[in-house]
Design a protein around this motif. Structure first.
Motif, PDB file in Angstrom:
ATOM      1  N   TYR A   1       1.244  -1.505  -0.114  1.00  0.00           N
ATOM      2  CA  TYR A   1       0.155   0.142   0.016  1.00  0.00           C
ATOM      3  C   TYR A   1       1.035   1.481   0.354  1.00  0.00           C
ATOM      4  CZ  TYR A   1      -3.621  -3.070   1.304  1.00  0.00           C
ATOM      5  OH  TYR A   1      -5.061  -4.398   0.976  1.00  0.00           O
ATOM      6  N   VAL A   2       0.645   2.063  -1.143  1.00  0.00           N
ATOM      7  CA  VAL A   2       1.721   3.130  -0.867  1.00  0.00           C
ATOM      8  C   VAL A   2       1.857   4.393   0.051  1.00  0.00           C
ATOM      9  CG1 VAL A   2      -0.298   4.626  -1.800  1.00  0.00           C
ATOM     10  CG2 VAL A   2       1.965   5.137  -3.013  1.00  0.00           C
ATOM     11  N   HIS A   3       0.660   4.182   1.007  1.00  0.00           N
ATOM     12  CA  HIS A   3      -0.056   5.040   2.175  1.00  0.00           C
ATOM     13  C   HIS A   3       0.712   5.087   3.186  1.00  0.00           C
ATOM     14  CE1 HIS A   3      -2.711   8.106   0.263  1.00  0.00           C
ATOM     15  NE2 HIS A   3      -1.861   8.388  -0.122  1.00  0.00           N
ATOM     16  N   ALA A   4       1.374   3.097   3.478  1.00  0.00           N
ATOM     17  CA  ALA A   4       2.075   2.549   4.587  1.00  0.00           C
ATOM     18  C   ALA A   4       3.051   3.058   4.492  1.00  0.00           C
ATOM     19  CB  ALA A   4       1.423   0.537   4.434  1.00  0.00           C
ATOM     20  N   VAL A   5       3.487   3.744   4.228  1.00  0.00           N
ATOM     21  CA  VAL A   5       5.070   4.500   4.956  1.00  0.00           C
ATOM     22  C   VAL A   5       6.007   3.671   5.770  1.00  0.00           C
ATOM     23  CG1 VAL A   5       5.700   6.986   5.003  1.00  0.00           C
ATOM     24  CG2 VAL A   5       4.266   7.014   3.573  1.00  0.00           C
ATOM     25  N   ARG A   6       7.258   4.325   5.919  1.00  0.00           N
ATOM     26  CA  ARG A   6       8.008   3.615   6.540  1.00  0.00           C
ATOM     27  C   ARG A   6       8.992   4.361   6.805  1.00  0.00           C
ATOM     28  NH1 ARG A   6       8.926  -2.829   4.892  1.00  0.00           N
ATOM     29  NH2 ARG A   6       9.225  -1.047   2.964  1.00  0.00           N
ATOM     30  N   GLY A   7       8.717   5.781   7.486  1.00  0.00           N
ATOM     31  CA  GLY A   7       9.989   6.710   7.860  1.00  0.00           C
ATOM     32  C   GLY A   7      11.612   6.168   7.869  1.00  0.00           C
ATOM     33  N   SER A   8      12.277   7.039   8.542  1.00  0.00           N
ATOM     34  CA  SER A   8      13.500   6.627   9.094  1.00  0.00           C
ATOM     35  C   SER A   8      14.092   7.324   9.772  1.00  0.00           C
ATOM     36  CB  SER A   8      15.112   4.940   8.059  1.00  0.00           C
ATOM     37  OG  SER A   8      15.253   6.226   7.272  1.00  0.00           O
ATOM     38  N   VAL A   9      15.053   7.249  10.363  1.00  0.00           N
ATOM     39  CA  VAL A   9      16.282   7.609  11.521  1.00  0.00           C
ATOM     40  C   VAL A   9      17.856   7.025  10.949  1.00  0.00           C
ATOM     41  CG1 VAL A   9      16.992   8.790  13.182  1.00  0.00           C
ATOM     42  CG2 VAL A   9      14.548   9.495  12.985  1.00  0.00           C
ATOM     43  N   HIS A  10      18.366   7.503  11.018  1.00  0.00           N
ATOM     44  CA  HIS A  10      19.742   6.809  11.135  1.00  0.00           C
ATOM     45  C   HIS A  10      20.841   8.151  11.549  1.00  0.00           C
ATOM     46  CE1 HIS A  10      21.221   8.681   6.656  1.00  0.00           C
ATOM     47  NE2 HIS A  10      19.671   8.109   6.432  1.00  0.00           N
ATOM     48  N   VAL A  11      21.348   7.427  12.313  1.00  0.00           N
ATOM     49  CA  VAL A  11      23.094   8.540  12.949  1.00  0.00           C
ATOM     50  C   VAL A  11      24.227   8.151  12.646  1.00  0.00           C
ATOM     51  CG1 VAL A  11      23.948   9.465  14.896  1.00  0.00           C
ATOM     52  CG2 VAL A  11      21.557   8.425  15.060  1.00  0.00           C
ATOM     53  N   VAL A  12      24.849   8.907  11.765  1.00  0.00           N
ATOM     54  CA  VAL A  12      25.971   9.338  11.124  1.00  0.00           C
ATOM     55  C   VAL A  12      27.496   9.453  11.736  1.00  0.00           C
ATOM     56  CG1 VAL A  12      27.704   8.970   8.837  1.00  0.00           C
ATOM     57  CG2 VAL A  12      24.715   8.942   9.083  1.00  0.00           C
ATOM     58  N   ALA A  13      28.138   8.251  12.006  1.00  0.00           N
ATOM     59  CA  ALA A  13      29.357   9.458  12.660  1.00  0.00           C
ATOM     60  C   ALA A  13      29.909  10.215  11.757  1.00  0.00           C
ATOM     61  CB  ALA A  13      30.668   8.037  12.740  1.00  0.00           C
ATOM     62  N   VAL A  14      30.183  11.419  11.821  1.00  0.00           N
ATOM     63  CA  VAL A  14      30.893  12.402  11.534  1.00  0.00           C
ATOM     64  C   VAL A  14      32.357  12.312  10.366  1.00  0.00           C
ATOM     65  CG1 VAL A  14      32.203  14.650  10.961  1.00  0.00           C
ATOM     66  CG2 VAL A  14      29.754  14.120  12.634  1.00  0.00           C
ATOM     67  N   PRO A  15      32.122  11.800   8.989  1.00  0.00           N
ATOM     68  CA  PRO A  15      32.957  11.024   8.457  1.00  0.00           C
ATOM     69  C   PRO A  15      33.993  12.041   8.630  1.00  0.00           C
ATOM     70  CG  PRO A  15      31.884  11.809   6.883  1.00  0.00           C
ATOM     71  CD  PRO A  15      30.696  12.469   7.904  1.00  0.00           C
ATOM     72  N   ASN A  16      36.012  11.294   7.519  1.00  0.00           N
ATOM     73  CA  ASN A  16      37.043  12.308   7.577  1.00  0.00           C
ATOM     74  C   ASN A  16      36.973  11.868   6.062  1.00  0.00           C
ATOM     75  OD1 ASN A  16      37.841   9.029   6.871  1.00  0.00           O
ATOM     76  ND2 ASN A  16      38.823   8.949   8.599  1.00  0.00           N
ATOM     77  N   ALA A  17      37.666  12.814   6.302  1.00  0.00           N
ATOM     78  CA  ALA A  17      37.945  12.637   4.343  1.00  0.00           C
ATOM     79  C   ALA A  17      38.039  11.921   3.077  1.00  0.00           C
ATOM     80  CB  ALA A  17      39.559  13.828   4.246  1.00  0.00           C
ATOM     81  N   SER A  18      38.926  10.547   3.703  1.00  0.00           N
ATOM     82  CA  SER A  18      38.311   9.303   3.200  1.00  0.00           C
ATOM     83  C   SER A  18      37.348   8.940   3.217  1.00  0.00           C
ATOM     84  CB  SER A  18      40.350   8.805   3.622  1.00  0.00           C
ATOM     85  OG  SER A  18      39.253   8.070   4.648  1.00  0.00           O
ATOM     86  N   GLU A  19      36.651   9.276   4.243  1.00  0.00           N
ATOM     87  CA  GLU A  19      35.189   8.576   4.237  1.00  0.00           C
ATOM     88  C   GLU A  19      34.030   9.383   3.577  1.00  0.00           C
ATOM     89  OE1 GLU A  19      35.189   6.048   8.922  1.00  0.00           O
ATOM     90  OE2 GLU A  19      34.756   8.815   8.578  1.00  0.00           O
TER      91      GLU A  19
END
Length: 895
Positions: free
Chosen positions: A399-417
């Motif tokens: 069903y199009v309205h069965a929405v599944r939002g998300s939260v993700h927490v990211v470590a602030v990356p260094n230059a290579s990442e």
């Protein structure tokens, strides 16, 4: 009670079956992800970086993001506001804006200087949630301070000169800023602002606030403006010469004096705001300009504009800056790009901002926060992992309205990442980075053999005329699940061959497109994607609650700054004729008019075809005079063909088109682009006096068949392509995904009798039209979409000029729903309840009828009143149809 949710699905670290990202992109979100039921309304770090506050419909979660553990869950009735979470600095409480029904025991606060609240059914308030509470509800609430929608709350760190600590909440539907006591949450005042205030930033001592106004200042006498649609309280919005909303503004408010002290013009659709108060810089995200304005708060002037352009491809609108966050040291600015499913990382330590790189996110990031220690970034997304499923008796459906939002927490990356992340975003979006080698197509068109769908704009095609037909609201399985080939599920069919023989025949004789997905979830989404290959945040979040329902060309705030398909065609010297698509609806639909027109069509069935078509063209010409406030559209509209309305049968509309075709034939010249709206398959439920649902759908099907028959027998057929699509899937059930819908590719140059399983989205169809007609892309979405070349012949293959013959459905087109008192026989009680429910629904505006109830009625009407409907997890997205109860919809329609 409206908005009271069933027990929610617990947040999950991952999902077994991600939904389709219906923009055609891929997502590979960085960091630790948690998936929620519903759209994430906001995310903020707690005082400890290990936990975040997350607001979703019905709940506020305190989440230990590292191990996915829910520290606490506190409930509220309704949905969160936009950017709906702030952390109160002195207390550590989460301040959450909520919108829901006002309980009888709660006071309705009319703030000093504010207008009376419009409704007690959809009120905005501010609630405080304690960090040490494991479960329960907010202990402190403001009571109602606004209607329908709330923006980003902000609270002062310290008291002002009078000893009071304040908080503010923008009220988008009230065009005002609510000022409250930050500790008790008691309302203090209301300050009038511009059009659709969304986000606010507040000084440390609460003395000043800066607020974004999506539509800018209110128009004054003599300024070019257009009125928003659909509500007696709708207002006018300033527009440019193209009819698109003018740039928005940022308002500075003296909070103590409760007055506006300065207004600054910024870019189109200023959404988010972030204030680096220590360095006296204010950042404003311009969602419909792909830019960030930088304001010097010492002088209150625009100091710079950051063009969001991380890719080498010719700049196109659609990256959509939606949210902002500033690193604690002020040297880094994070910009959520809703259209790129990424966060852009900018170095803002110098005189000019420079892009460091991109971080991949879930689908459509719309809230951001940086941790106090500068080590982590929290991202909240509206669509996250895509739509989910429901189940009944072991049977699953999407069903199009069965929405599944998300939260993700990211470590602030260094230059290579960050470099690796940046490459991933470019691959996900199909766009070369600004630092990469220019793609070959940048050289422009080549001298190559003509092919139906050229590889580059401007290369030759044998197709000179494109007819683009837009229908309403069906999933693939509802119509073609019984086709016998392709990926269909016959157990979910509602309108099979007896009702839709032409859809079936066209899918069999030409190409079966069994993986075509609508990019949006309702008409306010779909018509934007199909006319602009883009959708601004105004309908996407949505921000139109209490203001409009922009399903057609009736609200300037819904228009992409990239412009419209017909506008691009006109700019290239192509001729365009539009039969109703994107034109405002003419009026409330009247069932007696439909019955009279249907009976008239039956009476003239044996007439000479030319005489019949001329009769109906003349008849509609006396009833309708279709106009648009968008100049480029108005120039192309057929005046006697109405915009979205249920009162004119589609077979009658088809007669108008066929009469124009005869005129083109006589003149020896047909428009290059023809756009058509055929909306009868939307149905009117089982409303007494209207066509029964199967008759509505059969009317639409026969109209389509007759139009294709006429076009395929015209002299223009050898150089023609007809592309047909639904504007959305209306939350109907489909076993693959709720976004999957019915699409057709019909042409002498189309392949015959094959299945094309290529995953396509609505911008794919727009891009295909652009390539056929030599038009530039309108946005990043059609620029990068997979075109439909696989459905058409190769350059060395010969076209099949065999014309199509329309098939008359076995289902009568004239059958109407019985009066409630006349309903007898099996399941009479259930049918009467459905008729009464349908009669209270608003079918005068697309999607104004409650989608879940309507879909249940349509399912049982088609499949039997004792046949269980595949269950859907509660649709946690609230379009106009769910946001308001029927009584309130009726109230809103009164002048």
């Amino acid at each position: 009670m409206l908005f009271l949710q069933p027990p929610p699905t617990p947040p999950a670290r991952d999902v077994a079956k991600p939904g389709v990202v219906a923009t055609g992109q891929r997502t590979t979100p960085a960091g630790m992800q948690t998936v929620f039921a519903g759209r994430v309304g906001g995310v903020r770090f707690d005082s400890a970086s290990r936990t975040v506050w997350v607001a979703v419909p019905g709940s506020v979660y305190r989440l230990d993001w590292n191990d996915g553990r829910i520290v606490s869950r506190q409930r509220f009735d309704g949905r969160p506001g936009v950017f709906g979470v702030a952390v109160d600095p002195p207390t550590g409480r989460a301040l959450v804006t909520t919108v829901g029904r006002l309980a009888d025991s709660v006071a309705t606060n009319r703030l000093p200087g504010s207008a009376p609240l419009a409704s007690r059914s959809s009120i905005a308030q501010l609630a405080a949630f304690e960090a040490d509470t494991g479960a329960g509800r907010a202990r402190t609430t403001s009571g109602a301070v606004g209607d329908f929608l709330a923006g980003a709350p902000a609270a002062a760190r310290v008291p002002n000169a009078s000893g009071r600590r304040v908080a503010v909440v923008p009220l988008p539907a009230n065009d005002a800023l609510a000022v409250l006591d930050a500790d008790a949450l008691t309302p203090i005042a209301s300050v009038p602002l511009g059009v659709v205030p969304v986000a606010a930033a507040l000084a440390r001592d609460g003395s000043r606030a800066y607020v974004t106004n999506l539509g800018g200042a209110k128009p004054t006498a003599g300024q070019r403006a257009a009125r928003q649609c659909c509500d007696p309280r709708a207002e006018s919005v300033r527009i440019d010469a193209r009819g698109i909303a003018s740039p928005g503004s940022v308002t500075r408010v003296d909070v103590a004096a409760r007055r506006v002290t300065r207004t600054l013009t910024v870019g189109r659709h200023p959404t988010a705001i972030a204030w680096d108060e220590a360095r006296e810089r204010l950042y404003v995200a311009d969602g419909n300009d792909d830019a960030v304005h930088v304001i010097d708060t010492r002088a209150d002037t625009v100091a710079a504009v950051i063009a969001v352009a991380p890719f080498r491809a010719a700049r196109r609108i659609g990256l959509a800056p939606t949210a902002l966050a500033i690193a604690p040291d002020g040297r880094t600015l994070y910009v959520a790009l809703g259209g790129a499913n990424a966060v852009a990382v900018y170095d803002v330590s110098g005189a000019r901002a420079s892009l460091r790189g991109l971080i991949p996110t879930g689908w459509y990031p719309s809230s951001l926060d940086a941790s106090a220690d500068g080590r982590w970034l929290a991202v909240g997304t509206l669509y996250g992992v895509g739509s989910g499923e429901g189940e009944v008796d072991g049977k699953r459906g999407g069903y199009v309205h069965a929405v599944r939002g998300s939260v993700h927490v990211v470590a602030v990356p260094n230059a290579s990442e960050l470099a690796a992340y940046t490459v991933a975003v470019a691959q996900n979006d199909g766009l070369p980075l600004a630092t990469s080698v220019a793609p070959a197509e940048a050289a422009g068109p080549r001298a190559v053999a003509a092919r139906p769908v050229p590889e580059r704009p401007g290369e030759p095609s044998p197709i000179e005329h494109v007819v683009f037909i837009i229908r309403e609201n069906r999933t693939y399985d509802q119509i073609l699940g019984d086709l016998g080939r392709g990926d269909g599920d016959s157990s979910l069919v509602m309108y099979g061959r007896d009702v839709t023989p032409n859809a079936h025949a066209l899918a069999e004789q030409f190409v079966t497109l069994d993986h075509f997905f609508a990019s949006g979830g309702n008409s306010a989404d779909g018509h934007q994607w199909l006319t602009q290959a883009n959708e601004t945040e105004y309908p996407m979040w949505p921000l139109y609650y209490g203001r409009s329902y922009p399903s057609e060309g009736n609200d300037p705030l819904a228009y992409s700054s990239g412009g419209f398909l017909w506008e691009a065609a006109q700019a290239k010297g192509k001729t365009v004729t539009i039969f109703g698509e994107y034109a405002p609806a003419p009026s409330d639909s009247v069932p007696s008019v439909r019955r009279e027109l249907m009976a008239d069509w039956d009476r003239h069935a044996a007439d000479d075809p030319a005489t019949r078509s001329r009769h109906f063209r003349t008849l509609l010409g006396t009833r309708y005079r279709t106009r648009s406030a968008i100049p480029s559209l108005d120039r192309a509209l057929v005046r006697e063909y109405p915009g979205w309305t249920q009162e004119v049968p589609d077979v009658v509309k088809a007669e108008v088109i066929l009469d124009h075709l005869r005129g083109w034939t006589a003149a020896g010249k047909m428009p290059h682009l023809v756009m058509v709206i055929l909306p009868s398959d939307h149905t009117v439920g089982t409303t007494p006096g209207w066509c029964v649902p199967k008759a509505c759908v059969a009317d639409n099907d026969l109209a389509l068949g007759r139009i294709v028959e006429g076009l395929s027998r015209s002299p223009f057929w050898p150089k023609m392509a007809i592309l047909v699509v639904e504007d959305d899937a209306q939350n109907g059930v489909d076993h693959v995904d709720g976004h999957r819908t019915v699409a057709l590719a019909i042409s002498p140059w189309a392949k015959r009798g094959v299945v094309d399983p290529t995953p396509y989205v609505q911008p794919s169809m727009v891009k295909t039209i652009e390539l056929m007609l030599g038009l530039p892309a309108l946005s990043v979405f059609d620029l990068t979409a997979t075109d439909m070349r696989a459905s058409f012949l190769a350059p060395d293959e010969k076209p099949d000029l065999t014309p199509y013959s329309a098939i008359v459905p076995r289902q009568s087109l004239s059958e109407t729903n019985a009066r409630v008192g006349a309903i007898i026989g099996p399941d009479a009680a259930a049918r009467r309840r459905a008729a009464l429910a349908s009669s209270r629904m608003n079918f005068f505006t697309p999607d104004a009828a409650p989608s879940e109830r309507l879909n249940a009625i349509l399912w049982h009407d088609a499949r039997g009143w004792k046949t269980p409907m595949p269950a859907v997890k509660r649709a946690l997205f609230f379009p106009l149809s769910v946001d308001l109860d029927d009584d309130e919809r009726e109230e809103r329609r009164k002048p």
